[in-house]
Design an enzyme around this catalytic site. Sequence first.
Site, PDB file in Angstrom:
ATOM      1  NE  ARG A 270      -2.154   0.811   3.928  1.00 59.67           N
ATOM      2  CZ  ARG A 270      -1.382   1.469   4.798  1.00 59.67           C
ATOM      3  NH1 ARG A 270      -0.837   2.625   4.489  1.00 59.67           N
ATOM      4  NH2 ARG A 270      -1.137   0.946   5.987  1.00 59.67           N
ATOM      5  CG  HIS A 274      -5.530   2.325   6.944  1.00 60.74           C
ATOM      6  ND1 HIS A 274      -5.726   1.040   6.508  1.00 60.74           N
ATOM      7  CD2 HIS A 274      -6.651   2.686   7.615  1.00 60.74           C
ATOM      8  CE1 HIS A 274      -6.923   0.626   6.904  1.00 60.74           C
ATOM      9  NE2 HIS A 274      -7.501   1.607   7.570  1.00 60.74           N
ATOM     10  CE1 TYR A 283       1.864   2.497   8.488  1.00 66.10           C
ATOM     11  CE2 TYR A 283       0.830   4.246   9.773  1.00 66.10           C
ATOM     12  CZ  TYR A 283       0.840   3.423   8.673  1.00 66.10           C
ATOM     13  OH  TYR A 283      -0.165   3.517   7.738  1.00 66.10           O
TER      14      TYR A 283
END
Length: 392
Positions: A270, A274, A283
């Site tokens: 991805r 998100h 992160y």
Amino acid sequence: MGEDVTAPPLDGQDPLRLLPPVEPVRLLASDGTLHEDEAHPVELSDEALLAIHRAMVLTRRVDREAINLQRQGQLGVYASCLGQEAAQVASAWALDEADWVFPSYRELGSAIVRDVDPADLLHLFRGTWLSNHDPYEHRFALLSIPIGTQALHATGFAMGARFDDNPVVTMVYFGDGGTSEGDPHEAMTFAGVMQAPVVFFVQNNRYAISVPLDRQTAAPTLAHKAVGYGLPGFRCDGNDPLATYAVTRRAVERARAGKGPALIEALTYRMEAHTTSDDPTRYRSKEELEEAARTDPIARMRNHLRQRDLLDDATEARFEEEAAERARAVREAIYDAPHGDPLELFDHVYLADRADLAAQREELRAELATRDEEAGADGAADPGTGDAGGER
Ligand SMILES: Cc1ncc(C[n+]2csc(CCOP(=O)(O)OP(=O)(O)O)c2C)c(N)n1
């Protein structure tokens, strides 16, 4: 007692036949060179290869437009599929027209293959309506936000089709995070026992929001989980449209031939956040993202088509222009689209009236009435602001 607990399963077949090879199937190198594999024939015409590329280009352009629309307050939230175009488009391509897709919230690419108008899907993210497309017309179910629930829908549908002797195959998409949820577990257990013609297609995009795969599972690979359900597990490079197509087509064909369900793990990445509410810089590193960009599925397919003289400058320009035109149409359909009556939400949950829902409906009605009164009192109501969050 006294039984040999290491005895093979009753059918006498070697359970290891279900294990996936750890190396994912990859047919296209990142520079687009094709390495054919007899075990995974691609069997796609030149026209189909071009059409797959076109659908991926379109997906990427509309995806970008959806992010822009969210930034402009026209969508409440949006879950991008940037980087996952091959996994989605090529897997959906492996289905026959009468087959059914059960998506999560990220499957814009698969929706485009099923000819769903992207604007119809984006109404969900705007909050205007639950989705606008007709699932029966496109054999594409409504988007599922609760993780993994669609696995049960797909399995139930496939079992129903089997009971009706209808040769339909269903395909359900969920993420690596979804494999930890109860619903896909129950669905795969059921599908294995009932031999339902369903393909479980896991897009392993390496993260469930901020949770990386190594915090998600201790299994050797996600495809290995299939063995526990008595399903064959397959792995493919999900950024390689040809490998994804070949592996999925094989799983679909065996399901249609009555050989039961399968689990496919497509390895992808991805590349966006998100959702538009997420900040992935918290992160994952810039280096990781740069590395992932080198496996871009669209660049890989473009290189391949160029190598085979199937794609020239004029065709590329035409695909880009068509995609821009579709993006404009999506923008027009979504921009300031009027919101429906929020109370309608309760009309489509159960066929029969229920006291608990009636109470919730009344609570919402009262809350909205209070809000309208307050807005009227301070003159703040401005239905033309286009703010998807505040407007009804
Ligand atoms: C049942 C349920 N629990 C939690 C959530 C909140 N949630 C939304 S997306 C997400 C992560 C899903 O990750 P994954 O299955 O890997 O799919 P991806 O979003 O990466 O496509 C979670 C936990 C939810 N929507 N539904």
